[in-house]
Design a protein around this motif. Structure first.
Motif, mmCIF file in Angstrom:
data_model
loop_
_atom_site.group_PDB
_atom_site.id
_atom_site.type_symbol
_atom_site.label_atom_id
_atom_site.label_comp_id
_atom_site.label_asym_id
_atom_site.label_seq_id
_atom_site.Cartn_x
_atom_site.Cartn_y
_atom_site.Cartn_z
ATOM 1 N N TYR A 1 2.649 8.886 -4.338
ATOM 2 C CA TYR A 1 1.822 8.489 -3.476
ATOM 3 C C TYR A 1 2.122 8.084 -2.251
ATOM 4 O O TYR A 1 3.070 7.202 -1.991
ATOM 5 N N ASP A 2 1.783 9.043 -1.014
ATOM 6 C CA ASP A 2 2.364 8.525 0.400
ATOM 7 C C ASP A 2 1.199 8.477 1.214
ATOM 8 O O ASP A 2 1.099 8.565 2.432
ATOM 9 N N GLY A 3 0.039 8.366 0.679
ATOM 10 C CA GLY A 3 -1.118 7.891 1.424
ATOM 11 C C GLY A 3 -1.523 6.534 1.995
ATOM 12 O O GLY A 3 -0.518 5.639 1.762
ATOM 13 N N GLU A 4 -2.842 6.208 2.353
ATOM 14 C CA GLU A 4 -3.060 4.877 2.795
ATOM 15 C C GLU A 4 -3.044 3.587 1.356
ATOM 16 O O GLU A 4 -3.381 4.237 0.450
ATOM 17 N N THR A 5 -2.657 2.534 1.472
ATOM 18 C CA THR A 5 -2.430 1.645 0.413
ATOM 19 C C THR A 5 -3.223 0.545 0.999
ATOM 20 O O THR A 5 -3.257 -0.435 0.123
ATOM 21 N N VAL A 6 -4.061 0.741 1.907
ATOM 22 C CA VAL A 6 -4.907 -0.274 2.361
ATOM 23 C C VAL A 6 -6.336 0.332 2.554
ATOM 24 O O VAL A 6 -6.385 1.312 3.166
ATOM 25 N N ASP A 7 -7.424 -0.264 2.066
ATOM 26 C CA ASP A 7 -8.611 0.209 2.118
ATOM 27 C C ASP A 7 -9.183 0.198 3.632
ATOM 28 O O ASP A 7 -8.655 -0.731 4.377
ATOM 29 N N PRO A 8 -10.382 0.876 3.770
ATOM 30 C CA PRO A 8 -11.022 0.632 5.149
ATOM 31 C C PRO A 8 -11.357 -0.669 5.597
ATOM 32 O O PRO A 8 -11.658 -0.742 6.842
ATOM 33 N N GLU B 1 -9.298 8.178 -1.701
ATOM 34 C CA GLU B 1 -7.838 7.615 -1.925
ATOM 35 C C GLU B 1 -7.688 7.187 -3.164
ATOM 36 O O GLU B 1 -6.566 7.289 -3.618
ATOM 37 N N LEU B 2 -8.745 6.558 -3.879
ATOM 38 C CA LEU B 2 -8.625 6.109 -5.100
ATOM 39 C C LEU B 2 -8.412 7.296 -6.308
ATOM 40 O O LEU B 2 -7.829 7.190 -7.246
ATOM 41 N N SER B 3 -8.905 8.564 -5.814
ATOM 42 C CA SER B 3 -8.779 9.668 -6.762
ATOM 43 C C SER B 3 -7.415 9.962 -6.694
ATOM 44 O O SER B 3 -6.431 10.224 -7.730
ATOM 45 N N MET B 4 -6.441 10.022 -5.418
ATOM 46 C CA MET B 4 -5.198 10.238 -5.207
ATOM 47 C C MET B 4 -4.305 9.215 -5.991
ATOM 48 O O MET B 4 -3.381 9.627 -6.572
ATOM 49 N N GLN C 1 -17.081 4.444 2.197
ATOM 50 C CA GLN C 1 -17.048 4.567 0.893
ATOM 51 C C GLN C 1 -16.605 5.861 0.402
ATOM 52 O O GLN C 1 -15.743 5.932 -0.732
ATOM 53 N N LYS C 2 -16.642 6.861 0.955
ATOM 54 C CA LYS C 2 -16.126 8.478 0.750
ATOM 55 C C LYS C 2 -14.636 8.451 1.087
ATOM 56 O O LYS C 2 -14.029 8.860 0.205
#
Length: 157
Positions: free
Chosen positions: A105-112, A48-51, A42-43
């Protein structure tokens, strides 16, 4: 003759009692680990959604267009179910976006849970459409199925 009974080892009751206590502690530990993993996921999604929301707004401010290439003033109704392709303008250049200054954006594009993050210009909450980025949550139900485990950030607040 005095016979003394020699007591070596443990009785079956003592062994069962200790085994029961160990099993109870293991169950409590397993539950605590499951709760910690769920909280961690959840965290992770929240961060990630904030970014992603910041990146989406930056794209919109720079180019005047949302990831679905609709005008900033009229976001349309076309959803982007996966923000990773360059066609969304967040992770790679797309010539459809003038004044593009990314990647945003260069972070994860898939959730956990293994589902892609989405952009939805008509995400429905209590009968009202909002512009949102989000995750379909643990159950992975998505694509216009709005349920209680979706995790999202509204961009039009």
């Amino acid at each position: 003759m005095d016979m003394k009974r020699r007591k070596d080892g443990f009785t079956i009751v003592e062994i069962a009692f200790v085994t029961g206590i160990i099993g109870l502690l293991a169950a409590m530990g397993s539950y605590a680990i499951m709760v910690a993993v769920a909280n961690s996921r959840q965290k992770t999604v929240d961060i990630e959604l904030s970014m992603i929301s910041t990146a989406t707004l930056q794209l919109a401010w720079d180019t005047g267009r949302w990831p679905n290439q609709a005008s900033l003033k009229s976001p349309g109704s076309t959803e982007i179910w996966n923000i990773s392709p360059s066609s969304a303008g967040l992770t790679g250049e797309n010539s459809a976006f003038s004044d593009w200054k990314g990647p945003y954006y260069d972070g994860e594009t898939v959730d956990p849970w293994g589902n892609p993050y989405f952009f939805d210009p008509d995400y429905r909450i209590n009968g009202v459409n909002h512009i949102a980025v989000g995750s379909f949550g643990p159950n992975g139900q998505g694509r216009n199925v709005y349920d209680d485990d979706d995790i999202y950030v509204l961009l039009d607040d």
